[in-house]
Motif scaffolding. Structure first.
Motif, short mmCIF file in Angstrom:
data_model
loop_
_atom_site.label_atom_id
_atom_site.label_comp_id
_atom_site.label_asym_id
_atom_site.label_seq_id
_atom_site.Cartn_x
_atom_site.Cartn_y
_atom_site.Cartn_z
N GLY A 157 0.83 -1.21 0.00
CA GLY A 157 0.00 0.00 0.00
C GLY A 157 0.86 1.26 0.00
O GLY A 157 0.58 2.22 -0.74
N ILE A 158 1.91 1.25 0.82
CA ILE A 158 2.78 2.43 0.90
C ILE A 158 3.47 2.65 -0.45
O ILE A 158 3.52 3.77 -0.97
CB ILE A 158 3.83 2.23 2.02
CG1 ILE A 158 3.15 2.30 3.38
CG2 ILE A 158 4.96 3.25 1.92
CD1 ILE A 158 4.05 1.93 4.55
N GLU A 159 3.97 1.56 -1.04
CA GLU A 159 4.67 1.71 -2.32
C GLU A 159 3.70 2.15 -3.42
O GLU A 159 4.03 3.00 -4.25
CB GLU A 159 5.35 0.40 -2.71
CG GLU A 159 6.52 0.06 -1.78
CD GLU A 159 7.46 -0.99 -2.33
OE1 GLU A 159 7.00 -1.83 -3.13
OE2 GLU A 159 8.65 -0.98 -1.96
N ALA A 160 2.49 1.58 -3.41
CA ALA A 160 1.52 1.92 -4.47
C ALA A 160 1.09 3.38 -4.34
O ALA A 160 1.05 4.11 -5.34
CB ALA A 160 0.31 0.98 -4.38
N ALA A 161 0.77 3.82 -3.12
CA ALA A 161 0.31 5.21 -2.93
C ALA A 161 1.41 6.18 -3.37
O ALA A 161 1.13 7.17 -4.08
CB ALA A 161 -0.06 5.44 -1.47
N SER A 162 2.65 5.90 -2.98
CA SER A 162 3.76 6.81 -3.34
C SER A 162 3.94 6.88 -4.84
O SER A 162 4.10 7.97 -5.42
CB SER A 162 5.10 6.33 -2.75
OG SER A 162 4.97 5.94 -1.45
N GLU A 163 3.92 5.72 -5.47
CA GLU A 163 4.19 5.65 -6.90
C GLU A 163 3.09 6.38 -7.69
O GLU A 163 3.39 7.12 -8.63
CB GLU A 163 4.25 4.17 -7.32
CG GLU A 163 5.06 3.90 -8.54
CD GLU A 163 6.56 3.93 -8.30
OE1 GLU A 163 7.01 3.43 -7.27
OE2 GLU A 163 7.26 4.45 -9.17
N ILE A 164 1.85 6.16 -7.29
CA ILE A 164 0.73 6.80 -8.00
C ILE A 164 0.80 8.31 -7.80
O ILE A 164 0.65 9.09 -8.75
CB ILE A 164 -0.63 6.23 -7.53
CG1 ILE A 164 -0.74 4.75 -7.92
CG2 ILE A 164 -1.79 7.02 -8.13
CD1 ILE A 164 -1.91 4.01 -7.29
N ALA B 252 -5.04 9.31 -1.49
CA ALA B 252 -5.17 9.12 -0.04
C ALA B 252 -4.89 7.66 0.29
O ALA B 252 -4.99 6.79 -0.58
CB ALA B 252 -6.59 9.49 0.40
N ILE B 253 -4.53 7.40 1.53
CA ILE B 253 -4.31 6.01 1.95
C ILE B 253 -5.09 5.78 3.25
O ILE B 253 -5.12 6.66 4.12
CB ILE B 253 -2.80 5.71 2.13
CG1 ILE B 253 -2.55 4.22 2.41
CG2 ILE B 253 -2.15 6.57 3.22
CD1 ILE B 253 -1.10 3.81 2.27
N ALA B 254 -5.77 4.63 3.32
CA ALA B 254 -6.51 4.27 4.53
C ALA B 254 -5.74 3.15 5.22
O ALA B 254 -5.50 2.10 4.63
CB ALA B 254 -7.92 3.80 4.17
N VAL B 255 -5.35 3.41 6.47
CA VAL B 255 -4.48 2.50 7.20
C VAL B 255 -5.20 2.04 8.47
O VAL B 255 -5.75 2.87 9.19
CB VAL B 255 -3.18 3.27 7.59
CG1 VAL B 255 -2.23 2.37 8.34
CG2 VAL B 255 -2.51 3.86 6.37
#
Ligand SMILES: Cc1cc2nc3c(=O)[nH]c(=O)nc-3n(C[C@H](O)[C@H](O)[C@H](O)COP(=O)(O)OP(=O)(O)OC[C@H]3O[C@@H](n4cnc5c(N)ncnc54)[C@H](O)[C@@H]3O)c2cc1C
Length: 403
Positions: A157-164, A174-177
């Motif tokens: 999730g962290i890698e995907a959010a950063s890359e996008i 946004a990211i939901a954790v």
């Protein structure tokens, strides 16, 4: 009669097992067959890059295996019968069956929806190449200001959010954790992660349980909602149900339970590696589903199989971790140093150098799948019995040939 070694799945783990076994044993005594659904090797650790619009190098498995003596079978595994030792396959020529003497199960994993309604219908994913390509297309259709919610605060999730966020600066990411952002990292690691997310403009929703995914966003446990044009589900990986249907002993998550040599605890002719296997790491904690575990598991399995067939010494090196390398786009990363059982140490260098290091790790993972025994070894002869099955698995250990 040759011993039939069949490996299911040509990901990081399966490809490494096949290549390493073929280099350790004599081709006139063993047949090594690698079965994979696709003709190409998929660099799964880079699928968030694919989703963000980057092109990856095309890696045909046939080229990767050239000269190794491994036979590639491009087909989908539909069932495994461990009692009569056969694999059911469907390929370009229709349905078929493949027999084995020793089986290595390495079919990896796919998205885990955890039973949350709406994931299958509405969420995108980066756990598979087709999924990453679909997400890429959808992201490309969004107008500026389009909202993307990544669900899951693990490494993916962290890698995907950063890359996008880095590749689509005009989108609101946004990211939901479920817990705190990167709460398993050291304070230094968490600081670096927060500052990178701030720089990339990613909105963080901590302590947020997503309970439903819909066409226009997600519903959260506190009766809240996060609007989204695209929801990306990264909340964990699940093992293919074939493993549980085999009659092999599996864990509650469906992973095949193996011992320290990666051999099934219920069926001695079956080994399992990578995401599909549950093995203990140091201090008895299970190895996590990762490339970082899958490749050493593959070496352990291949060396154990070769040792048992040839009467050699079983490998005894325990598997453990050194670091977690987390990309934060193409120009940043954080390298969290960890104990052998994967707990964060204080040091967590980040920045451009860390991004370069992470890139090396990704390249190294492919290299190790293609060159799983990078030094020359003397191939060993199998210990034959008079039984028609051809090969006796010898339990007594004799000193191994170095290398
Ligand atoms: C976006 C992303 C980023 C990641 N980043 C990292 C990271 O930085 N570090 C890390 O350690 N891990 C990372 N991972 C996890 C890592 O990719 C997996 O743990 C790893 O790929 C597991 O390797 P494997 O060989 O077990 O399975 P896979 O790599 O999934 O390979 C399984 C193979 O089996 C084939 N297959 C599946 N089903 C069938 C079937 N029925 N018939 C025939 N063939 C089949 C597939 O086509 C595939 O080739 C990441 C994962 C993702 C999705």
């Amino acid at each position: 009669m040759k011993h039939r070694l069949v490996i299911l799945g040509a990901g990081y783990a399966g490809a490494a097992v096949a290549g390493r076994l073929a280099r350790r044993l004599h081709a006139d005594e063993v047949d090594v067959t690698l079965v994979n659904a696709e003709p190409d090797f998929v660099e799964r650790v880079r699928l968030h890059q694919v989703a963000s619009g980057q092109e990856l190098r095309h890696r045909p498995l046939r080229d990767m295996l050239a000269g190794t003596g491994v036979t590639l079978r491009v087909a989908r595994v539909t069932a495994v019968d461990v009692d009569i030792k056969t694999i059911a396959l469907t390929g370009a020529d229709g349905a078929d069956e493949l027999g084995y003497d020793t089986l290595v199960y390495a079919l990896g994993s796919s998205l885990d929806d955890h039973g949350v309604p709406g994931v299958a219908e509405h969420a995108h994913e980066v756990a598979s190449r087709p999924g990453a390509l679909r997400l890429r297309e959808r992201l490309g259709q969004l107008a500026p200001g389009g909202r993307v919610v990544v669900v899951g605060g693990g490494l993916t999730g962290i890698e995907a959010a950063s890359e996008i966020a880095e590749s689509h600066e005009d989108l609101e990411v946004a990211i939901a954790v479920r817990g705190g952002l990167g709460d398993w990292l050291s304070p230094a690691g968490q600081r670096h992660l927060r500052s990178a997310f701030g720089r990339l403009g990613i909105t963080v929703h901590e302590h947020t349980d997503v309970e439903q995914v819909g066409a226009t966003g997600v519903l959260t446990g506190d009766d809240g909602a996060l609007p989204a044009d695209v929801t990306v589900w990264t909340a964990g990986f699940a093992v293919h149900p074939i493993a549980a249907a085999t009659g092999l002993e599996v864990s509650a998550r469906g992973q095949i339970v193996v011992d320290g040599t990666m051999r099934s605890v219920s069926h001695p002719d079956v080994y399992a590696v990578g995401d599909a296997a549950l093995a203990d790491g140091p201090l008895g904690t299970p190895l996590r589903m990762s490339c970082a575990s899958g490749v050493p598991m593959a070496w352990q399995a291949a060396d154990s199989i070769a040792a048992r067939l040839t009467g050699g010494k079983l490998p005894s090196t325990p598997l453990g971790y050194v670091h977690q390398c987390i990309s934060l786009g193409r120009r940043d990363a954080v390298i969290q140093l960890v104990t052998a059982d994967d707990r964060a140490k204080p040091a967590a260098p980040g920045g451009r150098l860390a991004a370069g290091y992470k890139e090396l790790i990704c390249k190294g993972a492919v290299y190790m799948a293609a060159h799983p025994l990078p030094y020359p070894v003397r191939r060993r002869r199998v210990v034959r019995s008079s039984a028609p099955a051809g090969v006796r698995v010898k339990s007594a250990e004799v000193p191994a040939t170095k290398g």
